[in-house]
Write a protein that holds these residues in place. Structure first.
Motif, short mmCIF file in Angstrom:
data_model
loop_
_atom_site.label_atom_id
_atom_site.label_comp_id
_atom_site.label_asym_id
_atom_site.label_seq_id
_atom_site.Cartn_x
_atom_site.Cartn_y
_atom_site.Cartn_z
N LEU A 143 0.82 -1.21 0.00
CA LEU A 143 0.00 0.00 0.00
C LEU A 143 0.86 1.27 0.00
CD1 LEU A 143 -2.67 -1.15 2.61
CD2 LEU A 143 -3.05 -0.79 0.16
N ASN A 144 2.17 1.10 -0.26
CA ASN A 144 3.11 2.21 -0.39
C ASN A 144 3.41 2.93 0.93
OD1 ASN A 144 3.40 1.90 -3.26
ND2 ASN A 144 1.41 2.91 -3.51
N VAL A 145 3.26 2.22 2.03
CA VAL A 145 3.71 2.77 3.31
C VAL A 145 5.24 2.73 3.35
CG1 VAL A 145 3.76 2.39 5.81
CG2 VAL A 145 1.62 2.07 4.53
N GLN A 146 5.85 3.83 3.75
CA GLN A 146 7.30 3.86 3.88
C GLN A 146 7.70 3.44 5.29
OE1 GLN A 146 9.45 7.28 2.36
NE2 GLN A 146 7.73 7.86 1.05
N ILE A 147 8.61 2.49 5.39
CA ILE A 147 9.08 2.00 6.68
C ILE A 147 10.59 2.25 6.77
CG2 ILE A 147 9.24 0.03 8.25
CD1 ILE A 147 6.91 -1.23 6.72
N ARG A 148 11.00 3.04 7.73
CA ARG A 148 12.42 3.32 7.91
C ARG A 148 12.86 2.74 9.25
NH1 ARG A 148 14.26 8.99 5.16
NH2 ARG A 148 12.76 8.99 3.42
#
Length: 515
Positions: A143-148
């Protein structure tokens, strides 16, 4: 030199555990831009894997995963039986426990839950933290969540319009910040939330070790004169030592010698540990923030409430927070609701959290190694072995009795929607994967359909016959699967308009009370 990230996200979430990941999925499903900042560089940990990472999922969590198409991705529950099963119960299946006192599934009167249909999802199943995080991470990334990862939040400041977040030498901006960063939440501390509650009665130990003489430990849960221990499988032991949480807070290393001393004292045996592989401690400290929101900062999961893991309700409570908050925050961000809707996150979820904390405290109270607790324990054993008692405890442990006080006159309002099955075999749970509102019209009411179309793509309108409709005519279902309004008569136009006005636009809290 500080690095400024020029993107302004809708939401920054602190913490990539199950709660943060599930919240991110709910927000991204509603087309919100989401950044997760996680302090750990590596998501893998032996504490997230079996046996340490074992988690029991209750009915609301199972329903939530099912309604988002995630339940089918869990595999462990198909391969494992509950390792916390008390062997002393023999062939009779244990449905759960309260303070180590088991209730048997055969004693539970499921007829009391009249709205649970044969096609309902399970009431409970076993998974592990790593499996849950893997499934949710995969969905979040799709779903295009960015995880850093390796990005701990070190500070933040909020204005009337945004939150500026600092992570080391990098800074990020978002309209909202949500702390899902666990019991030691940095977000909670920086924002100054009051964390009220009670101090611990014991230090708990989770231990994986080689035991030279494991036969000296009785199987299952054992409440003793000095605490509790459980050996669910060879070499995996849980211990509760009623020291007021002293060792957990001491900062002392967990050594083989210390574990052996505690286990011998609690079990009243001369059991010998030959090798200590891994051990961790925990307590029954029970605290909850007095509010879940500070302007543009919100809390969910252990950041908002902590308690003993007895009964395994912490993960389920946190995922319930995420499911409740997700659609409300998304509607606020997308200008589909006033700020009043977001306030219902606290009014609905705080009482549920308070109930779980008291449930945890009650278990500890009857497990203490003193005559008063033993007397209470004996009474609870008698009660839990009755049909009424087992049904009550099952309803609490499995989460079936959870509901929100939303007003309205129909008894289903505020409860999870029954998993209605249509004539072609499709269930309502399978039709809720897009996270929209759902309007079920069983009587093909033209007026209701016309009213629903006024809200465009916010509401999925479904008309048709189901195998069991409980005499209902129309049902309005929130994105989290909770019934917001229902009618067992031909729907009244004003009543329906008032319900939608409150829930979808947040016009007035009085509207729902008049429905």
């Amino acid at each position: 030199m500080k690095t400024q990230n020029k993107s302004i996200y809708d939401v920054i979430i602190s913490g990539a555990g199950p709660v943060g990941l599930f919240l991110a999925c709910e927000l991204a499903l509603a087309k919100c831009s989401v950044l997760i900042l996680e302090k750990a560089e590596n998501p893998q940990s032996p504490l997230k894997q079996l046996p340490f990472g074992i988690r029991g999922l209750s009915a609301p969590t199972i329903e939530a995963l099912y309604r988002r198409g995630l339940l089918e991705e869990l595999e462990l529950h198909k391969q494992l039986k509950n390792p916390h099963q008390n062997a002393k119960e023999g062939a009779q299946r244990q449905g759960g426990h309260f303070a180590g006192i088991p209730f048997l599934a055969v004693n539970v009167d499921t007829s009391q839950w009249a709205y649970r249909l044969p096609c309902s999802t399970q009431t409970n199943l076993i998974s592990e933290m790593q499996e849950i995080e893997t499934v949710l991470t995969r969905r979040a990334e799709s779903l295009n969540v960015q995880i850093r990862r390796g990005h701990a939040i070190t500070d933040f400041n909020q204005t009337a319009d945004e939150v500026a977040v600092q992570s080391g030498d990098q800074s990020f901006k978002a309209k909202w910040l949500v702390g899902c960063d666990g019991s030691r939440s940095v977000v909670r501390k920086i924002a100054g939330f009051e964390f009220a509650g009670t101090e611990p009665e014991f230090t708990g130990y989770s231990v994986k070790a080689d035991i030279a003489n494991p036969e000296k430990l009785s199987p299952g849960r054992n409440v003793t004169a000095r605490g509790m221990y459980m050996q669910s499988q060879p070499g995996y032991v849980l211990i509760q030592d009623f020291d007021g949480g002293a060792f957990h807070h001491s900062g002392n290393p967990i050594t083989l010698e210390h574990i052996q001393e505690v286990l011998r004292r609690v079990s009243n045996t001369d059991v010998t540990i030959s090798t200590l592989h891994i051990a961790t401690t925990w307590t029954d400290r029970a605290r909850q923030t007095t509010t879940y929101r500070n302007r543009r900062v919100l809390l969910a999961g252990d950041a908002a409430h902590i308690h003993s893991p007895l009964g395994g309700q912490g993960l389920n409570l946190g995922l319930g927070d995420a499911m409740n908050l997700g659609w409300k925050l998304a509607a606020t961000i997308n200008d589909k609701a006033t700020d009043g809707l977001l306030d219902t996150y606290y009014t609905e979820r705080h009482p549920i959290g308070a109930q779980v904390l008291d449930w945890s405290r009650a278990q500890v109270a009857i497990m203490k190694p003193d005559p008063h607790a033993r007397a209470l324990n004996a009474i609870f054993r008698d009660l839990i072995n009755t049909r009424e008692g087992a049904t009550y405890f099952a309803g609490r442990v499995w989460g079936i009795n959870i509901h929100y006080h939303l007003g309205g006159i129909h008894p289903l309002v505020g409860h999870s929607v029954p998993n209605f099955e249509f004539e072609d075999g499709t269930t309502i749970g399978e039709l809720m994967r897009d996270g929209h509102w759902t309007l079920l019209d069983f009587d093909k009411n033209v007026l209701i359909k016309t009213l629903a179309t006024e809200y465009g793509n916010q509401i999925n309108f479904i008309s048709g016959q189901v195998k069991e409709q409980f005499g209902l005519s129309v049902v309005l279902i929130r994105p989290d699967g909770i019934i917001a309004w229902a009618s067992d008569n031909e729907a009244h136009e004003n009543s329906f308009r008032q319900a939608i006005a409150f829930w979808i636009t947040g016009v007035t809290s009085e509207a729902i009370d008049r429905c």
